[in-house]
Scaffold this motif. Structure first.
Motif: not given
Length: 527
Positions: A75-92
């Protein structure tokens, strides 16, 4: 290192166990499908989590993960990798997780638009990614041939960019340089010193735009860099958009700047030269717009400099001259329009030359000449004084000729070259020549042949021919000849200024027998 048989057996057993566990987990994930009632694109990466534990994954999602990822916190690994493409993913995600509100994100990548959708259903969370071609795993197993080819291509690209003589650099949204090639760093060292390129990020040499949006045309700008010894070097900078960055290329523009400077200097020299010419000059480009004129044009045409500076067309220029009565009067407007067309065509061919007699009693000579690249130039000359002088001279010539024709003596004037310049009517009557013949074609040789053909044999004509052709000091002399009709002819030859010669002929009256006896008697008495 040499392994024992027992150690190899243990390693083999562990490997088989891990493989069996991996296969079991993947089989378990393949059996768990996406929630019912929800449809996704066939190539979408669908990850289903329950309490942040991966419980199912679609085929593309499983292909995007490496087997080793199953032993980590997916879960956290996927969020880290997708955040490189979608910078606002963690906050959203953190904001949406509290209210269980679904949300979507869209970004533009090199492969095109990428979308991410997150939906909540109780403790379950679905993460759907679409439009991403690259694997999401941190540990990707590459094909060896593909890796070798990719590495070779990367080396070629790096070598090419570093060897490029064009300074190239990339800036982020804040205007900071995050990459620059060797040409840029070399120029930075020459401009700011050898230590300037050691700091990172390097200093900006040009005031270029920070970001050019993708899809917008490149921005072009000319800028300069001051080098040692106060040497200024000019560059044409082209800026291109790359997502949140902008890529800049600085092409050498010194040659162009020098050419433009030389052209401006040449035009200034021409302008200063034309400013003192008494002849009006108007140059029209291929679109027939006025691009150059001198002050004499405004003086000759009475056209305002402000109006001429606005670059009127040739038609507007001539129409304004017509309104100011600076064109010959035209009775028919259509004929005038046709005349303008003919004027343009003749000037373009270099054959236009005309004299304009204006209503103000002025006389202009207008000459049209072709110029390079389809331009045409018109020259305006005020020849009023020249025309007046010519007319006055013509009147004086006509008066002199009339006076010359009134003399009873037959006279012909020879120039220093032995050609008859002028003669009177008495000469034409005596020798039977046409006064309208071109005198400039009759030489002393032709004249003496004519005289000799109508007179008795005499050496006088040879003496006259030698006298007219003689140079230096000469004296007037006289002689007599007898015409074929028996009439006597008194001849005189007088030198004139400039080597010219006057030949005069006076016919003696024919005496009858009684008159001859009386003249003889008078001669005896006087004797």
């Amino acid at each position: 290192m040499i392994w024992s048989l027992s150690e190899l057996a243990v390693l083999f057993g562990l490997g088989v166990s891990a493989a069996i566990a991996t296969v079991f987990v993947l089989a378990h994930l393949s059996k768990r499908q996406a929630p019912a009632g929800v449809s996704y694109p066939a190539d979408a990466h669908v990850f289903s989590f329950e309490s942040r534990e991966l419980v199912s994954a679609s085929g593309p999602a499983q292909a995007a993960l490496n087997l080793e990822d199953l032993d980590e916190d997916i879960f956290y690994q996927l969020l880290d990798r997708l955040s490189a493409i979608f910078p606002s993913l963690r906050r959203d995600y953190e904001e949406a997780e509290q209210t269980k509100t679904p949300f979507s994100l869209t970004e533009v990548t090199r492969e095109g638009p990428a979308t991410l959708n997150v939906r909540f259903s109780g403790a379950k969370t679905d993460v759907v990614v679409h439009g991403i071609a690259a694997p999401l795993s941190r540990k990707v197993v590459f094909d060896e041939d593909f890796a070798i080819a990719t590495d070779a291509e990367l080396r070629v690209l790096r070598t090419t960019v570093e060897a490029s003589p064009i300074p190239t650099w990339r800036e982020d949204a804040g205007g900071n340089i995050d990459w620059a090639n060797h040409a840029y760093l070399d120029l930075l060292e020459r401009s700011a010193g050898p230590d300037a390129a050691q700091n990172w990020p390097p200093k900006r040499l040009f005031d270029s735009s920070a970001v050019v949006k993708v899809g917008e045309p490149p921005k072009l700008k000319r800028s300069s860099v001051l080098l040692p010894d106060d040497v200024t070097k000019w560059f044409d900078i082209s800026s291109y958009g790359l997502g949140e960055h902008s890529l800049h290329f600085a092409a050498d523009a010194n040659g162009i700047v020098r050419a433009e400077s030389s052209l401006r200097s040449f035009l200034q020299t021409l302008t200063q030269t034309f400013a003192y010419l008494p002849i009006g000059l108007a140059i029209f480009d291929r679109n027939r717009q006025l691009v150059l004129f001198n002050p004499a044009l405004t003086n000759l045409t009475s056209l305002e400099p402000e109006w001429l500076t606005a670059k009127p067309t040739l038609y507007d220029f001539l129409n304004c001259l017509r309104e100011k009565r600076m064109l010959p009067e035209q009775k028919n407007f259509n004929d005038w329009r046709q005349k303008i067309t003919q004027l343009e065509q003749l000037a373009a061919n270099g054959t236009y030359s005309e004299t304009w007699s204006l209503p103000s009693s002025q006389t202009y000579r207008i000459t049209g000449r072709p110029h390079p690249e389809g331009a045409i130039a018109f020259v305006f000359e005020d020849i009023t004084a020249e025309i007046s002088l010519t007319r006055k001279f013509r009147q004086e010539l006509e008066l002199s000729q009339s006076l010359f024709d009134s003399f009873p003596e037959a006279i012909a004037v020879f120039g220093a070259d032995g050609i008859i310049n002028m003669s009177n009517l008495a000469y034409a009557d005596l020798w039977g020549v046409d006064p309208n013949d071109a005198l400039g074609q009759i030489s002393i040789l032709d004249a003496t042949r004519l005289w000799q053909s109508q007179s008795k044999p005499t050496p006088l004509w040879g003496d006259a021919r030698d006298f007219i052709a003689q140079k230096g000091e000469r004296s007037e002399w006289h002689g007599q000849v007898r015409m074929q009709s028996g009439k006597g002819l008194a001849c005189r030859f007088m030198p004139l200024a400039g080597g010219a010669t006057l030949a005069g002929f006076t016919a003696e009256p024919v005496l009858n027998s009684r008159t001859q006896k009386a003249a003889a008697k008078d001669a005896v008495i006087m004797g």
